[in-house]
Design a protein around this motif. Structure first.
Motif, PDB file in Angstrom:
ATOM      1  N   ASP A 144      -1.782  25.969   4.428  1.00 38.28           N
ATOM      2  CA  ASP A 144      -0.424  25.722   3.504  1.00 38.28           C
ATOM      3  C   ASP A 144      -0.815  24.380   5.198  1.00 38.28           C
ATOM      4  O   ASP A 144      -0.279  23.377   5.080  1.00 38.28           O
ATOM      5  N   LEU A 145      -0.382  24.641   6.365  1.00 38.94           N
ATOM      6  CA  LEU A 145      -0.101  24.452   7.605  1.00 38.94           C
ATOM      7  C   LEU A 145      -1.198  23.086   7.231  1.00 38.94           C
ATOM      8  O   LEU A 145      -1.171  22.076   7.887  1.00 38.94           O
ATOM      9  N   ILE A 146      -2.507  23.163   6.875  1.00 36.64           N
ATOM     10  CA  ILE A 146      -3.628  22.642   6.912  1.00 36.64           C
ATOM     11  C   ILE A 146      -3.327  21.598   6.594  1.00 36.64           C
ATOM     12  O   ILE A 146      -3.119  20.155   6.588  1.00 36.64           O
ATOM     13  N   ASP A 147      -3.152  21.575   5.249  1.00 40.73           N
ATOM     14  CA  ASP A 147      -2.224  20.538   3.920  1.00 40.73           C
ATOM     15  C   ASP A 147      -1.294  19.956   4.469  1.00 40.73           C
ATOM     16  O   ASP A 147      -1.345  18.334   4.677  1.00 40.73           O
ATOM     17  N   LEU A 148      -0.040  20.692   5.072  1.00 38.54           N
ATOM     18  CA  LEU A 148       1.124  19.638   5.456  1.00 38.54           C
ATOM     19  C   LEU A 148       0.479  18.954   6.511  1.00 38.54           C
ATOM     20  O   LEU A 148       1.165  17.904   7.058  1.00 38.54           O
ATOM     21  N   PHE A 149      -0.312  19.202   7.436  1.00 32.47           N
ATOM     22  CA  PHE A 149      -0.234  18.489   8.885  1.00 32.47           C
ATOM     23  C   PHE A 149      -1.295  17.403   8.373  1.00 32.47           C
ATOM     24  O   PHE A 149      -1.096  16.465   8.848  1.00 32.47           O
ATOM     25  N   PHE A 150      -2.142  17.797   7.600  1.00 36.06           N
ATOM     26  CA  PHE A 150      -3.287  16.735   7.704  1.00 36.06           C
ATOM     27  C   PHE A 150      -3.563  16.139   5.764  1.00 36.06           C
ATOM     28  O   PHE A 150      -4.598  15.183   6.587  1.00 36.06           O
ATOM     29  N   LYS A 151      -3.117  16.942   5.273  1.00 29.91           N
ATOM     30  CA  LYS A 151      -3.128  15.331   3.450  1.00 29.91           C
ATOM     31  C   LYS A 151      -2.839  14.322   3.594  1.00 29.91           C
ATOM     32  O   LYS A 151      -1.574  13.849   4.771  1.00 29.91           O
ATOM     33  N   ASP A 152      -3.434  13.167   3.238  1.00 27.21           N
ATOM     34  CA  ASP A 152      -2.462  11.982   3.583  1.00 27.21           C
ATOM     35  C   ASP A 152      -3.086  11.130   4.993  1.00 27.21           C
ATOM     36  O   ASP A 152      -2.465   9.967   5.089  1.00 27.21           O
ATOM     37  N   VAL A 153      -3.275  11.939   6.093  1.00 26.20           N
ATOM     38  CA  VAL A 153      -3.374  11.484   7.634  1.00 26.20           C
ATOM     39  C   VAL A 153      -3.759   9.891   7.974  1.00 26.20           C
ATOM     40  O   VAL A 153      -3.217   9.364   8.472  1.00 26.20           O
ATOM     41  N   LEU A 154      -5.089   9.940   6.420  1.00 22.33           N
ATOM     42  CA  LEU A 154      -5.229   8.438   6.787  1.00 22.33           C
ATOM     43  C   LEU A 154      -4.176   7.518   6.760  1.00 22.33           C
ATOM     44  O   LEU A 154      -4.179   6.213   7.297  1.00 22.33           O
ATOM     45  N   SER A 155      -3.442   7.892   5.553  1.00 21.22           N
ATOM     46  CA  SER A 155      -2.066   6.934   5.548  1.00 21.22           C
ATOM     47  C   SER A 155      -1.121   7.104   6.549  1.00 21.22           C
ATOM     48  O   SER A 155      -0.217   5.992   6.789  1.00 21.22           O
ATOM     49  N   LYS A 156      -1.154   7.695   7.412  1.00 23.65           N
ATOM     50  CA  LYS A 156       0.019   7.534   8.894  1.00 23.65           C
ATOM     51  C   LYS A 156      -0.913   6.457   9.837  1.00 23.65           C
ATOM     52  O   LYS A 156      -0.168   7.308  11.196  1.00 23.65           O
ATOM     53  N   LEU A 157      -2.460   6.265   9.972  1.00 21.23           N
ATOM     54  CA  LEU A 157      -2.985   6.007  11.014  1.00 21.23           C
ATOM     55  C   LEU A 157      -2.317   4.525  10.810  1.00 21.23           C
ATOM     56  O   LEU A 157      -2.474   3.958  10.620  1.00 21.23           O
ATOM     57  N   GLU A 158      -2.754   3.609  12.290  1.00 21.59           N
ATOM     58  CA  GLU A 158      -2.557   2.747  13.192  1.00 21.59           C
ATOM     59  C   GLU A 158      -3.621   2.179  12.055  1.00 21.59           C
ATOM     60  O   GLU A 158      -4.770   2.800  13.637  1.00 21.59           O
ATOM     61  N   TYR A 159      -4.619   1.478  12.154  1.00 31.09           N
ATOM     62  CA  TYR A 159      -5.401   0.850  12.392  1.00 31.09           C
ATOM     63  C   TYR A 159      -5.278  -1.110  12.764  1.00 31.09           C
ATOM     64  O   TYR A 159      -4.901  -1.438  12.040  1.00 31.09           O
ATOM     65  N   VAL A 160      -6.714  -1.389  12.783  1.00 27.62           N
ATOM     66  CA  VAL A 160      -7.221  -3.013  12.985  1.00 27.62           C
ATOM     67  C   VAL A 160      -8.171  -3.062  11.795  1.00 27.62           C
ATOM     68  O   VAL A 160      -8.691  -2.425  11.754  1.00 27.62           O
ATOM     69  N   GLU A 161      -8.073  -4.016  12.232  1.00 30.82           N
ATOM     70  CA  GLU A 161      -9.544  -4.807  11.171  1.00 30.82           C
ATOM     71  C   GLU A 161     -10.600  -4.671  11.694  1.00 30.82           C
ATOM     72  O   GLU A 161     -10.385  -5.713  13.352  1.00 30.82           O
ATOM     73  N   ILE A 162     -11.815  -4.727  11.202  1.00 38.20           N
ATOM     74  CA  ILE A 162     -12.985  -5.431  12.036  1.00 38.20           C
ATOM     75  C   ILE A 162     -13.693  -6.794  12.197  1.00 38.20           C
ATOM     76  O   ILE A 162     -13.347  -6.367  10.873  1.00 38.20           O
ATOM     77  N   CYS A 163     -13.938  -6.722  12.945  1.00 37.62           N
ATOM     78  CA  CYS A 163     -14.420  -8.876  12.991  1.00 37.62           C
ATOM     79  C   CYS A 163     -15.952  -8.711  12.851  1.00 37.62           C
ATOM     80  O   CYS A 163     -16.360  -8.029  13.279  1.00 37.62           O
ATOM     81  N   ARG A 164     -15.879  -8.627  11.780  1.00 36.13           N
ATOM     82  CA  ARG A 164     -17.506  -8.953  11.708  1.00 36.13           C
ATOM     83  C   ARG A 164     -18.472 -10.581  11.672  1.00 36.13           C
ATOM     84  O   ARG A 164     -17.262 -11.432  12.037  1.00 36.13           O
TER      85      ARG A 164
END
Length: 205
Positions: A182-202
Motif C-alpha cells: 500500500d505504501l509503495i502504491d501511495l508513494f510512487f503511483k503517478d510519480v512521473l506527474s510529480k516530477l519537474e522536467y525539461v525538454e531535450i533539445c534535439r
C-alpha cells in the motif's frame, strides 16, 4: 554428538535474535544470550568468535539475500518491460519479508554499531536510483529529462523508514505485506506527474 551441538547452536541463535531485537546490536549482551540459552559465555565463543560474528549469523544471510535481488536489477536493460521486472524483484523481496520479518526488523532498526548500521542508506540510494532511471527512460520517450530527482529521494527515504516502523510494530506477515505494498502504491503511483522536467533539445538532422 553432532545433534547436541546443532541444538545448542540453534538455541544460541534463537536467544541472540531475541536479545538483538530487544536491545539492538550495540547494547546486546553475550552474557544474557548465554544465560537465556542455558549455556556459558565460554561455550558461545566455541561456536561464534565474537558478538559481531553472532550478529552476522543472524542478520547476514537475510541482508545478502536482499542485496542479491537488488543487484539483479542493475543488470536489467531499461525498456518498456523494466517496470514489470522491478515488480517481479519486489515480489521476491516481499517473500523475504514473509519469512524473515524479525531479522529484517533488527537489520533496519537495531544495527547501530554493527557493519550494517548504514543499510538504510544503501536501500534508499538503490530505490532512488532505480526509480530515477525508470522515470528518465519514460521521459526520454517524450524528449524530456528530469530536472531534479530530489522528490524521488524523499519518497524513497520515507518508504524505507516506513518499512522499518512496520517491521518493528507489526508481526503478522500478511499485514506487513499489505502495508508495504500500500505504501509503495501511495508513494510512487503517478510519480512521473510529480516530477519537474525539461525538454531535450534535439540537434536538427
Amino acid at each position: 554428538m553432532q545433534y547436541q551441538k546443532d541444538e545448542i547452536r540453534k538455541s544460541i541463535i534463537e536467544e541472540a535474535i531475541k536479545e538483538f531485537d530487544c536491545k539492538g546490536y550495540k547494547s546486546a549482551s553475550v552474557r544474557n544470550i548465554a544465560k537465556n540459552a542455558g549455556t556459558s559465555v565460554g561455550n558461545i565463543y566455541k561456536y561464534f568468535e565474537s558478538k559481531e560474528e553472532l550478529y552476522e549469523s543472524v542478520i547476514g544471510s537475510v541482508y545478502h539475500k536482499v542485496m542479491d535481488y537488488i543487484s539483479q536489477f542493475k543488470k536489467v536493460e531499461l525498456n518498456d518491460k523494466a517496470e514489470d521486472i522491478f515488480y517481479d524483484l519486489l515480489e521476491k523481496i516481499m517473500e523475504i519479508f514473509d519469512d524473515n520479518r524479525l531479522e529484517l526488523s533488527i537489520l533496519l532498526n537495531k544495527s547501530e554499531g554493527s557493519k550494517y548500521e548504514n543499510c538504510k542508506t544503501t536501500f534508499i540510494d538503490f530505490i532512488t536510483r532505480i526509480v530515477t532511471e525508470v522515470m528518465e527512460y519514460e521521459l526520454s520517450l517524450q524528449n524530456r529529462k528530469i530536472k531534479d530527482n530530489f522528490i524521488i529521494y524523499l519518497l524513497s527515504y520515507s518508504l524505507v523508514e516506513s518499512i522499518a516502523i512496520i517491521l518493528k510494530e507489526k508481526s503478522e506477515s500478511y499485514v506487513v505485506r499489505k502495508l508495504i505494498l500500500d505504501l509503495i502504491d501511495l508513494f510512487f503511483k503517478d510519480v512521473l506527474s510529480k516530477l519537474e522536467y525539461v525538454e531535450i533539445c534535439r540537434e536538427p538532422l
